[in-house]
Design an enzyme around this catalytic site. Structure first.
Site, PDB file in Angstrom:
ATOM      1  N   ALA A   8       9.675  -7.172   2.908  1.00 40.73           N
ATOM      2  CA  ALA A   8      10.194  -6.500   4.102  1.00 40.73           C
ATOM      3  C   ALA A   8       9.230  -5.408   4.517  1.00 40.73           C
ATOM      4  CB  ALA A   8      11.578  -5.897   3.826  1.00 40.73           C
ATOM      5  N   CYS A   9       8.868  -5.388   5.802  1.00 36.68           N
ATOM      6  CA  CYS A   9       8.014  -4.336   6.338  1.00 36.68           C
ATOM      7  C   CYS A   9       8.779  -3.593   7.428  1.00 36.68           C
ATOM      8  CB  CYS A   9       6.707  -4.909   6.890  1.00 36.68           C
ATOM      9  SG  CYS A   9       6.911  -5.963   8.349  1.00 36.68           S
TER      10      CYS A   9
END
Length: 489
Positions: A8-9
């Protein structure tokens, strides 16, 4: 061994999926198996209970709080930033295998705080203040992007269908001709304009959300709306979001009787936070920020000659420096913020930023095509994908190349993007769409010169990469020849 992972960014677009692909490829090369859950903007397919149960260890490659973390209770967990999975997936697997070999740590007892929703940013107690600010702002930008894409592209399409005068069309609630192109153009413009009006409130609301969770959303949104009403623009939205988050965080530190705790996050925090932020924005800081915003707009409109070229070069350097990271997003947010003013200088900046952001993947795709021997098989494969990524204005397509050879790739693409940004500003190319890459060229002012700037920067970056890699290749070839003739003592 068997692993599961979550990536996840902050924006949930490119890094999330590139990290997942890197982990999957590394696991395959190691003879291991891995199932990855990508918690990106497109949603995710949750890991099955069976996959989690069978896993020897868990990898969290995330710059945000992992959703559903409780599913992995009792499993060895390795945590790292999302870029670690892109740049050093092998190292993450080594850490995961080491963690799997150790006895599992005892799970901490559940607390009342654990029942509260997690923050959307991965900010720890001991993180530096600068890191916290960056994560808060990136969260606001990440929620902003869908509104930018929807509103900006709808407005751009409306101009393509009906010309720029479509902005003066009467409201479609009063007159809408479904049988004419102009009627549909007016409809697209008015829908896009409504979407664009949410930009500053969304930015402020989710900066506050990142700082103090859901009780801060209302104060943040209201502060952002006030910023729009008084003409403070994006700068006002940033300030309002930070104020709202800080106020709610302060309110949370006040000890209250146990009987009142249930209503605090639902009623008291939003109410008091909204009042305080509203007073600050209307009475204290709003007017000075509005004056600064007006001054910035005037400065952008007055840019010409050398000053415009230098600004374009600077924005180009920023777009290529970290390829989708905070510096890149700062340049992009600056350009998008200008779109709300509609000034000529702002439209030129948007064109320069998009052109410069397309250069890194396009140049590396070109370099890996014309000089294949200088690149690995994996890089040549990434190069084929980079053509489409670059054409679509997805700068992150250059990351695999930069991760493998940062000291040659990053300076090269920065040089190329700087050339493109400077030329785009010098040529006076304009753009009203905040995204789209090559697919919105018909909507660009001076499109041929825009393409000339794009091609020039791409050639500069590609030539620089090839030159620097050739120098390295020759030095490596010459090293054995030197060692073959040792100096006698």
């Amino acid at each position: 061994m068997k692993f599961v992972a979550i990536t996840a960014c902050p924006t949930g677009i490119a890094h999330t999926y590139m990290a997942a692909e890197s982990l999957e490829q590394t696991a395959k090369a190691n003879g291991d198996t891995i199932v990855v859950e990508t918690q990106g903007s497109a949603g995710s397919e949750p890991l099955s209970a069976a996959d989690i149960a069978d896993a020897d260890a868990v990898i969290f490659a995330a710059d945000l709080a992992v959703q559903g973390r409780e599913r992995f209770a009792g499993k060895p967990i390795v945590e790292a930033p999302v870029k670690a999975a892109i740049n050093d997936a092998a190292g993450l697997f080594e850490r995961a295998k080491a963690a799997a070999a150790e006895p599992p740590a005892a799970e901490p007892a559940a607390s009342a705080a654990a029942a509260e929703p997690e923050l959307t940013t991965k900010v720890g107690e001991h993180d530096r203040f600068g890191s916290r600010i960056r994560q808060w702002l990136m969260t606001g930008v990440s929620y902003l992007i869908p509104f930018v894409a929807a509103g900006g592209l709808l407005i751009a399409v409306s101009f393509a269908l009906g010309g720029y005068k479509i902005a003066d069309a009467p409201s479609v609630t009063e007159h809408f001709d479904a049988g004419s192109l102009a009627g549909w153009a007016a409809l697209m413009y008015q829908i896009g304009s409504v979407a664009f009006k949410f930009l500053v409130p969304v930015l402020a609301g989710f900066i506050a959300f990142a700082m103090a969770d859901r009780p801060a959303i209302a104060p943040g949104f209201v502060g952002g709306a006030i910023a729009v009403a008084i003409g403070a623009g994006f700068l006002g939205g940033l300030v309002a979001g930070l104020f709202a988050g800080a106020v709610v965080l302060g309110l949370k530190k006040i000890r209250v009787p146990k009987a009142m705790r249930g209503i605090m996050p639902v009623v008291v925090y939003p109410l008091l936070g909204t009042v305080v932020v509203g007073v600050l924005m209307y009475v204290v800081v709003g007017k000075p920020i509005a004056i600064a915003t007006a001054g910035l707009t005037h400065w952008l409109n007055s840019l010409s000659g050398t000053s415009a070229v230098l600004l374009g070069a600077l924005l180009g350097l920023m777009m290529a420096f970290d390829m989708g990271g905070p510096v890149n997003k700062a340049a992009y947010a600056f350009a998008v913020g200008g779109l709300t003013t509609g000034s000529a200088g702002s439209l030129q900046i948007m064109a320069a930023v998009m052109a410069a952001g397309m250069v890194p993947p396009l140049s590396l795709a070109l370099a890996s095509t014309v000089r294949k021997k200088l690149f690995t098989a994996a890089e040549r494969e990434n190069g084929r994908a980079a053509w489409l990524l670059g054409a679509s204005f997805i700068t992150e397509g250059a990351i695999p190349f930069a991760a493998a050879d940062p000291f040659r790739v990053i300076p090269s693409i920065m040089a190329g993007s700087a050339v493109t940004g400077a030329l785009s500003m010098a040529f006076g190319a304009t753009l009203r769409a905040p995204h789209g890459g090559i697919f919105v060229v018909p909507l660009i002012g001076n499109p041929l010169l825009f393409l000339v700037a794009l091609v020039a920067g791409t050639l500069v970056a590609a030539a620089s990469v090839v030159l620097l890699k050739q120098v390295r290749s020759r030095s490596v070839e010459e090293t054995p020849a030197v060692s073959a003739h040792p100096v006698n003592a």
